[in-house]
Write an enzyme that holds these catalytic residues in place. Structure first.
Site, PDB file in Angstrom:
ATOM      1  CG  ASP A  81      -1.955   1.143   1.072  1.00 45.52           C
ATOM      2  OD1 ASP A  81      -2.874   0.958   0.259  1.00 45.52           O
ATOM      3  OD2 ASP A  81      -1.814   2.191   1.709  1.00 45.52           O
TER       4      ASP A  81
HETATM    5  N1  DGT Z   1       2.705   3.719 -12.841  1.00 43.78           N
HETATM    6  C1  DGT Z   1       2.767   4.415 -11.689  1.00 43.78           C
HETATM    7  N2  DGT Z   1       1.939   4.060 -10.674  1.00 43.78           N
HETATM    8  C2  DGT Z   1       2.047   4.783  -9.530  1.00 43.78           C
HETATM    9  C3  DGT Z   1       2.931   5.862  -9.363  1.00 43.78           C
HETATM   10  N3  DGT Z   1       2.760   6.361  -8.109  1.00 43.78           N
HETATM   11  C4  DGT Z   1       1.809   5.619  -7.508  1.00 43.78           C
HETATM   12  N4  DGT Z   1       1.392   4.655  -8.363  1.00 43.78           N
HETATM   13  C5  DGT Z   1       0.345   3.654  -8.141  1.00 43.78           C
HETATM   14  C6  DGT Z   1       0.806   2.415  -7.439  1.00 43.78           C
HETATM   15  C7  DGT Z   1      -0.487   1.899  -6.851  1.00 43.78           C
HETATM   16  O1  DGT Z   1      -1.184   1.140  -7.827  1.00 43.78           O
HETATM   17  C8  DGT Z   1      -1.253   3.158  -6.563  1.00 43.78           C
HETATM   18  C9  DGT Z   1      -1.211   3.479  -5.082  1.00 43.78           C
HETATM   19  O2  DGT Z   1      -2.442   3.141  -4.529  1.00 43.78           O
HETATM   20  P1  DGT Z   1      -2.649   1.856  -3.553  1.00 43.78           P
HETATM   21  O3  DGT Z   1      -1.398   1.598  -2.796  1.00 43.78           O
HETATM   22  O4  DGT Z   1      -3.907   2.097  -2.825  1.00 43.78           O
HETATM   23  O5  DGT Z   1      -2.800   0.599  -4.527  1.00 43.78           O
HETATM   24  P2  DGT Z   1      -3.999   0.257  -5.509  1.00 43.78           P
HETATM   25  O6  DGT Z   1      -5.312   0.633  -4.906  1.00 43.78           O
HETATM   26  O7  DGT Z   1      -3.683   0.831  -6.851  1.00 43.78           O
HETATM   27  O8  DGT Z   1      -3.881  -1.316  -5.678  1.00 43.78           O
HETATM   28  P3  DGT Z   1      -3.990  -2.422  -4.496  1.00 43.78           P
HETATM   29  O9  DGT Z   1      -4.574  -1.742  -3.299  1.00 43.78           O
HETATM   30  O10 DGT Z   1      -2.605  -2.933  -4.289  1.00 43.78           O
HETATM   31  O11 DGT Z   1      -4.903  -3.489  -5.106  1.00 43.78           O
HETATM   32  O12 DGT Z   1      -0.624   4.212  -7.282  1.00 43.78           O
HETATM   33  C10 DGT Z   1       3.780   6.209 -10.484  1.00 43.78           C
HETATM   34  O13 DGT Z   1       4.579   7.167 -10.443  1.00 43.78           O
HETATM   35  N5  DGT Z   1       3.670   5.454 -11.609  1.00 43.78           N
END
Ligand code: DGT
EC number: 3.6.1.9
Length: 204
Positions: A81
């Site tokens: 996270d």
């Molecule tokens: N491609 C890319 N993604 C980024 C960057 N900075 C942050 N992220 C993405 C990574 C994660 O998918 C998201 C951060 O949000 P979370 O940690 O809540 O994860 P998310 O909800 O996307 O997926 P998950 O909770 O692991 O199922 O932002 C960046 O510079 N480039």
């Protein structure tokens, strides 16, 4: 199966394409199982208690890893996270483009922290955790730039907590970046790979 990975594929408890790309690029054999964790519900009591971004990220990474490990107890599972903190205020992913514009205006001219926490679990036990930080100095953004940037990036501004992808147009936001690239993209590979080599799943 890659030559570096041994045993059953790692399970990534994440829907994040950024995290999938990092593991694939590192040649890790993995499968994806979404944890279906309601992040806002899990973090609500922590926010109410005044927890900072690091504590929230660690708690959510653990919750995601353990939620999937409970369903696949014999497999190695990693959850992650990421939180963004600016002078003590914890940001969440902007719900819409207007919120993204407001968030970028708030980050403008300041250095914020991205905290990416990971948790490795097996048989519903936490085996390893890490939560490195990256610090990103946003240059002073004009309103015209913010509008043009959001129009160009589109809904991708809603996909990450900072409303940017640094490997894309997001790089235009910054005047200085400290921290590991994979930490910014949401899955700190250096501590994860070190652990996996010690644990024996990765060739030393
Ligand atoms: N491609 C890319 N993604 C980024 C960057 N900075 C942050 N992220 C993405 C990574 C994660 O998918 C998201 C951060 O949000 P979370 O940690 O809540 O994860 P998310 O909800 O996307 O997926 P998950 O909770 O692991 O199922 O932002 C960046 O510079 N480039």
């Amino acid at each position: 199966m890659t030559k570096l990975w041994r045993g059953a594929p790692l399970i990534l408890a994440s829907k994040s394409s950024s995290r999938r790309g990092l593991l694939a690029g590192a040649g890790i054999a993995f499968e994806v199982v979404d944890s279906f964790i309601d992040e806002r519900a899990v973090e609500a009591p922590l926010c109410a208690a005044g927890a900072g971004g690091a504590e929230i990220a660690r708690h959510l990474a653990r919750a995601k890893a353990l939620a999937v490990s409970a369903k696949q107890p014999d497999r190695l599972v990693v959850g992650a996270d990421q939180t963004l903190s600016l002078e003590g205020q914890v940001f969440v992913k902007p719900p819409d483009r207007a919120a993204a514009a407001a968030q970028l205006a708030a980050l403008s001219g300041h250095t914020h922290e991205l905290r990416s926490a990971l948790c490795v679990a097996r048989a519903n036990e936490v085996l390893f955790e890490a939560a490195p930080v990256a610090r990103l100095a946003v240059r002073r953004l004009s309103q015209a730039f913010i509008e043009a940037y959001i129009a160009m990036v589109g809904d991708a501004v809603l996909a990450s907590v900072g409303a940017y992808q640094i490997e894309g147009l997001g790089i235009h936001l910054f005047e200085k970046i400290e921290g590991d690239h994979s930490t910014i993209l949401g899955l700190p590979l250096l501590p994860l790979l070190t652990y996996l080599r010690q644990e024996g799943s990765l060739l030393r």
